[in-house]
Design a protein around this motif. Structure first.
Motif, PDB file in Angstrom:
ATOM      1  N   TYR A 159      -9.914  41.924  19.678  1.00 10.64           N
ATOM      2  CA  TYR A 159     -11.120  41.124  19.896  1.00 10.64           C
ATOM      3  C   TYR A 159     -11.087  39.821  19.096  1.00 10.64           C
ATOM      4  O   TYR A 159     -11.407  38.747  19.624  1.00 10.64           O
ATOM      5  N   ARG A 197     -13.537  43.898   7.955  1.00 10.16           N
ATOM      6  CA  ARG A 197     -14.398  45.043   8.227  1.00 10.16           C
ATOM      7  C   ARG A 197     -14.997  45.005   9.631  1.00 10.16           C
ATOM      8  O   ARG A 197     -15.218  46.032  10.246  1.00 10.16           O
ATOM      9  N   THR A 198     -15.305  43.810  10.131  1.00  7.47           N
ATOM     10  CA  THR A 198     -15.955  43.700  11.433  1.00  7.47           C
ATOM     11  C   THR A 198     -15.004  43.296  12.554  1.00  7.47           C
ATOM     12  O   THR A 198     -15.260  43.588  13.723  1.00  7.47           O
ATOM     13  N   GLY A 199     -13.931  42.596  12.206  1.00 10.51           N
ATOM     14  CA  GLY A 199     -13.015  42.081  13.224  1.00 10.51           C
ATOM     15  C   GLY A 199     -13.456  40.757  13.814  1.00 10.51           C
ATOM     16  O   GLY A 199     -12.758  40.179  14.649  1.00 10.51           O
ATOM     17  N   TYR A 200     -14.625  40.236  13.378  1.00  9.59           N
ATOM     18  CA  TYR A 200     -15.132  38.965  13.895  1.00  9.59           C
ATOM     19  C   TYR A 200     -14.637  37.801  13.027  1.00  9.59           C
ATOM     20  O   TYR A 200     -14.281  37.986  11.862  1.00  9.59           O
ATOM     21  N   LYS A 227     -13.910  55.747  11.043  1.00  5.60           N
ATOM     22  CA  LYS A 227     -14.734  54.613  11.489  1.00  5.60           C
ATOM     23  C   LYS A 227     -14.511  53.424  10.553  1.00  5.60           C
ATOM     24  O   LYS A 227     -15.145  53.299   9.517  1.00  5.60           O
ATOM     25  N   GLN A 228     -13.623  52.529  10.938  1.00  8.24           N
ATOM     26  CA  GLN A 228     -13.217  51.457  10.038  1.00  8.24           C
ATOM     27  C   GLN A 228     -13.999  50.162  10.218  1.00  8.24           C
ATOM     28  O   GLN A 228     -14.009  49.314   9.333  1.00  8.24           O
ATOM     29  N   THR A 229     -14.661  49.979  11.350  1.00 12.28           N
ATOM     30  CA  THR A 229     -15.389  48.737  11.598  1.00 12.28           C
ATOM     31  C   THR A 229     -16.565  48.591  10.638  1.00 12.28           C
ATOM     32  O   THR A 229     -17.443  49.454  10.596  1.00 12.28           O
ATOM     33  N   ASP A 230     -16.562  47.520   9.856  1.00 17.10           N
ATOM     34  CA  ASP A 230     -17.604  47.201   8.877  1.00 17.10           C
ATOM     35  C   ASP A 230     -17.805  48.310   7.850  1.00 17.10           C
ATOM     36  O   ASP A 230     -18.900  48.513   7.327  1.00 17.10           O
ATOM     37  N   ARG A 231     -16.746  49.028   7.541  1.00 17.20           N
ATOM     38  CA  ARG A 231     -16.825  50.127   6.569  1.00 17.20           C
ATOM     39  C   ARG A 231     -16.912  49.586   5.144  1.00 17.20           C
ATOM     40  O   ARG A 231     -16.043  48.814   4.719  1.00 17.20           O
ATOM     41  N   TYR A 248     -23.834  50.964   9.048  1.00 17.31           N
ATOM     42  CA  TYR A 248     -22.643  51.802   9.111  1.00 17.31           C
ATOM     43  C   TYR A 248     -23.000  53.290   9.163  1.00 17.31           C
ATOM     44  O   TYR A 248     -22.506  54.033  10.025  1.00 17.31           O
TER      45      TYR A 248
END
Length: 351
Positions: free
Chosen positions: A155, A201-204, A284-288, A316
């Motif tokens: 993404y 953390r977010t990928g953004y 669950k790694q997104t925004d961890r 989270y």
């Protein structure tokens, strides 16, 4: 050679697999904000314009790059003769050509849809893009390869492609030491930019620097998510350089909070996780958030300490349900309890 394009009827049939269409449609939603709505046709044209020069699917350009690299890499004095050097050059070039062509030879039987080529895309295909020979004179085959390649990216990489103009302007201003004007859906800021970086953390992707509202207020370290910027303009004034101290402070903020949460104060958050909650935390790694302490409890659960923004912890751990209990701060615990009660009420008629 470039493609032959009928500019009087710039309709193009695209054959893409279902997963690629879903990715493109999802990106129209993710890249839209407020009144700025992205259409599928607009997204496709923007991706072509911003991506064709760097895509592996642009075989002619990649072979030109490879040849230049081989010229630099293979120094003449390391070979007995020019003939030997040319033989190695030709071997490497042909291997690279076969590799690039093999990437686009297999094509899914996908879903056909029509879209309209913008004039800029027509110009690229008809005048600048020398890929006709590699795609059997079919612009649709080239665009198929290009968009399938785009959809296979993470993404954050796709976001960088779509918002290439905004990112280029911001990075150029940072290099030149100039301020920029950043317009969001709700406000306008002046910023001394530092960089565009992806939050792990977010990928953004986020634009980071020191900014202040033009309506008034003090300047402070801040970040803007790239997809939420409505407009960005480089100003002519050369009062935007950041000092070494300011750069170091921003780097510290990014290391402690992540680029997404630079402005948000850090709090000590205590969370109790069940064994299943610990598995969720691992997966669950997104925004961890990162924990600083872990203590095993007699009942098989574990107490974790996090130093992070409150809303990061809230967003989270809400998804953990009964497998996570935020113990402190108490205000945050009450907020989450209230959300669970409201959710339960929504199901009252179905229970």
């Amino acid at each position: 050679m470039p493609f032959i394009i009928n500019t009087d009827n710039p309709k193009q049939n695209l054959n893409l697999n279902a997963g690629t269409w879903r990715c493109l449609e999802n990106d129209t939603l993710c890249f839209s904000s407020g009144k700025k709505r992205i259409t599928l046709n607009g997204l496709i044209n923007t991706v072509i314009i911003n991506f064709w020069e760097s895509a592996l699917s642009s075989i002619d350009l990649r072979l030109e790059e490879a040849e230049e690299n081989y010229q630099k890499m293979l120094e003449e004095d390391s070979f007995k003769s020019k003939k030997d050097r040319n033989a190695v050059m030709n071997y490497l070039y042909e291997a690279k050509r076969r590799e690039l062509i093999s990437r686009v030879e297999f094509r899914f039987k996908g879903i056909h849809r029509n879209f309209t080529l913008q004039q800029k895309v027509c110009k690229i295909l008809a005048e600048e893009c020398n890929e006709e020979g590699y795609y059997n004179h079919r612009p649709g085959a080239y665009l198929h390869a290009l968009l399938e390649e785009y959809a296979a990216l993470a993404y954050g990489e796709r976001e960088k492609i779509f918002f290439k103009d905004i990112i280029d302007t911001a990075e150029d201003a940072a290099f030149q030491g100039k301020k920029i004007r950043v317009s969001t859906q709700n406000d306008v800021f002046e910023m001394r930019p530092y960089c565009v970086t992806r939050d792990d953390r977010t990928g953004y992707n986020y634009l980071v620097g020191y900014s202040a509202r033009i309506s008034g207020g003090s300047e402070q370290a801040a970040s803007f998510r790239i997809s939420q910027i409505a407009e960005l303009k480089k100003l002519s004034r050369s009062d935007g350089p950041l000092s070494l101290k300011e750069r170091n402070r921003i780097e510290d903020h990014i290391a402690q909070r992540g680029a997404a949460h630079i402005l948000t104060p850090l709090k000590k958050i205590t969370v109790i996780l069940s064994s299943n909650g610990e598995r969720k935390y691992a997966l669950k790694q997104t925004d961890r958030p990162d924990y600083t302490e872990r203590k095993a409890l007699p009942d098989g659960r574990a107490e974790y300490i996090f130093i992070c923004p409150e809303f990061q912890a809230k967003n989270y751990f809400l998804a953990f349900g009964k497998d996570a209990v935020i113990v402190s701060p108490r205000k945050l615990a009450l907020e989450i309890a209230s959300e669970f009660r409201a959710a339960l009420e929504n199901y009252a008629d179905t229970i």
